[in-house]
Enzyme design. Structure first.
Site, PDB file in Angstrom:
ATOM      1  N   CYS A  50       0.819  -1.215   0.000  1.00 25.93           N
ATOM      2  CA  CYS A  50       0.000   0.000   0.000  1.00 25.93           C
ATOM      3  C   CYS A  50       0.851   1.263   0.000  1.00 25.93           C
ATOM      4  O   CYS A  50       0.384   2.338  -0.383  1.00 25.93           O
ATOM      5  CB  CYS A  50      -0.922   0.018   1.211  1.00 25.93           C
ATOM      6  SG  CYS A  50      -2.062  -1.373   1.318  1.00 25.93           S
ATOM      7  N   ASP A 292      -4.961 -11.764   0.453  1.00 25.75           N
ATOM      8  CA  ASP A 292      -5.627 -11.321  -0.772  1.00 25.75           C
ATOM      9  C   ASP A 292      -6.085 -12.462  -1.680  1.00 25.75           C
ATOM     10  O   ASP A 292      -6.655 -12.195  -2.740  1.00 25.75           O
ATOM     11  CB  ASP A 292      -4.686 -10.412  -1.576  1.00 25.75           C
ATOM     12  CG  ASP A 292      -4.435  -9.082  -0.881  1.00 25.75           C
ATOM     13  OD1 ASP A 292      -5.053  -8.835   0.168  1.00 25.75           O
ATOM     14  OD2 ASP A 292      -3.607  -8.297  -1.383  1.00 25.75           O
ATOM     15  N   TYR A 435     -15.371  15.336  22.168  1.00 25.43           N
ATOM     16  CA  TYR A 435     -15.564  16.674  21.586  1.00 25.43           C
ATOM     17  C   TYR A 435     -14.639  17.682  22.236  1.00 25.43           C
ATOM     18  O   TYR A 435     -14.501  17.743  23.466  1.00 25.43           O
ATOM     19  CB  TYR A 435     -17.008  17.153  21.768  1.00 25.43           C
ATOM     20  CG  TYR A 435     -17.118  18.668  21.634  1.00 25.43           C
ATOM     21  CD1 TYR A 435     -16.947  19.278  20.383  1.00 25.43           C
ATOM     22  CD2 TYR A 435     -17.303  19.483  22.743  1.00 25.43           C
ATOM     23  CE1 TYR A 435     -16.974  20.652  20.244  1.00 25.43           C
ATOM     24  CE2 TYR A 435     -17.346  20.865  22.618  1.00 25.43           C
ATOM     25  CZ  TYR A 435     -17.177  21.440  21.362  1.00 25.43           C
ATOM     26  OH  TYR A 435     -17.213  22.803  21.234  1.00 25.43           O
TER      27      TYR A 435
END
Length: 459
Positions: A50, A292, A435
């Site tokens: 990747c 894969d 938050y």
């Protein structure tokens, strides 16, 4: 069975799934209890495919940065790792594999007590004129990446064409721009990133054009033209022709299961090996498969799916290594989470797209919202678009796609957990998320989408 008193584990494939399985098995059993033989046809092990686009583009300084564990490190742990050795046959009744030395051509048989198949994927190479020309590259392995970098360094011109606009295609397009090339992306679909719905892919399209990339959509490549020396010179798509000094194939991958097919092992509709939740090949005790080359259960649709990602491959390897040594580990399935970055945009998806939900026979509603990554008044707040799918009758979350600036992509993990837990959008609105103004608005963008979906569904 092997002739020695200890058992023998044979692993086919030396990347994420295969070597994770070997390493986990070694942690569980000593060399005196278990012999481990691993075959790898290439020159490298345990690396991040990747990361190849970022290496090509210069974000990653060198090839070795992508290697998690070298062959020498594996051998130091008493794993008999045989590089440049390709397994050419599996004798299931005889419990042995045939391997060929890539350099000498010599062949030999190796018995096994347990077998791990981790043969990975192969890049799609369309059967068209000119596909074998010099200057045409895939980017599946480190050797592929090095070959591409070498071609870019000696290219006579600065025109590059990328065929395909999936994750690898768009990442390679940006990498080539970073290398100073004029880039055209030839895409068979109407928008890039077919893993997104077209309306979300359009946001990626605009960003790519903003970086100077030429997008040729709805274009099927029919041939590659070559010059007198056999180098690629152009990409032909119907009536259109795109000059090229280098071509990169980013069309996608397919499971590398020719060995398994020849051995009579069960394959699914996508061509991947079928396993149970212990990663055992179905109907074959003592044979495991991961990475894969396998299909996995989609927890949202309930169907088998092909999702070739390193995250899954490493988990498969851990589970296989545990189970081949007497443990009991389970891989329940996936929800299809993936993230990427291109042209300053973070791109994420999890769960089902609209066409996936339709194919699964689900009745659904969609909502799309725009929000910011931080409180609007806090410096650096970036815009993002969130699309959410929910089942019409139950309110169950079906999928989320996010495209936006910094801080957008990893928010998809909220949705991935909600999908795994089979939560409804109504339940999601009460999630107790973190938050503070530097990190999120009071209502996180994913929860804003959940509120809008809940209102649309009623209740």
């Amino acid at each position: 069975m092997s002739n020695s008193a200890r058992e023998r584990l044979v692993v086919i494939g030396g990347d994420a799934a295969g070597m994770s399985a070997a390493s986990q098995a070694r942690r569980a059993k000593s060399p005196g209890e278990l012999e481990i033989v691993a075959f790898e046809r290439g020159r490298f092990t345990s690396y991040s495919a990747c990361g190849i686009p970022y290496w090509v583009g210069g974000d990653v300084p060198d090839r070795d940065s992508l290697i998690a564990r070298t062959p020498e490190e594996h051998r130091a742990r008493d794993i008999d790792l045989r590089l440049r050795t390709e397994v050419t046959g599996i004798d299931v009744p005889g419990r042995r594999v045939r391997a060929r030395d890539v350099d000498s051509g010599a062949e030999s048989w190796t018995p096994y007590d347990r077998l791990v198949i981790a043969t990975g994927a192969r890049p799609v190479r369309p059967d068209i004129p000119g596909i074998g020309a010099r200057g045409v590259h895939g980017v599946q392995t480190l050797d592929d990446g090095q070959a591409l970098i070498d071609t870019l360094a000696r290219a006579r011109g600065r025109r590059a064409v990328v065929v395909g606009a999936g994750y690898i295609g768009v990442e390679m397009a940006e990498a080539l721009v970073n290398r100073g090339f004029e880039v055209t992306v030839v895409n068979r679909g109407s928008e890039p990133m077919s893993t997104l719905d077209p309306d979300m892919g359009r946001l990626v399209h605009r960003a790519m054009e903003g970086l100077g990339i030429t997008m040729a959509d709805d274009a099927e490549v029919t041939a590659l033209r070559t010059d007198a020396e056999g180098r690629v010179s152009a990409v032909v798509a119907g009536e259109r022709e795109f000059p090229a000094d280098v071509v990169v194939l980013g069309i996608g991958v397919r499971p590398q299961t020719s060995l398994a097919r020849a051995a009579g092992l069960p394959l699914g509709g996508h061509g991947g090996l079928l396993t149970d939740d212990r990663m055992r090949v179905r109907g074959h005790d003592g044979i495991y498969a991961g990475g894969d080359c396998v299909e996995v259960l989609d927890l949202v649709s309930g169907r088998e799916r092909y999702v070739p990602l390193g995250t899954h491959a490493n988990k498969h390897g851990q589970i296989i290594g545990t189970n081949v040594t007497g443990g009991d580990a389970v891989f329940p399935g996936v929800v299809g989470t993936a993230v990427s970055k291109v042209c300053g945009l973070e791109i994420a998806r999890t769960g089902l797209r609209e066409k996936d939900a339709t194919r699964a026979g689900l009745s659904y509603e969609t909502v799309t919202v725009e929000s910011t990554s931080r409180a609007g008044y806090y410096p650096g707040a970036a815009l993002m678009t969130v699309k959410m799918l929910a089942e019409r009758l139950s309110g169950r979350l079906l999928g989320v796609q996010i495209v936006g600036g910094e801080g957008a992509a990893k928010r998809v993990d909220i949705a991935a957990v909600a999908l795994t837990a089979a939560m409804t959008v109504h339940r999601m609105t009460t999630l107790d998320l973190g938050y503070a103004p530097p990190f999120s608005p009071v209502w996180d963008p994913v929860l804003v989408a959940a509120r809008k979906a809940a209102r649309k569904l009623g209740g």
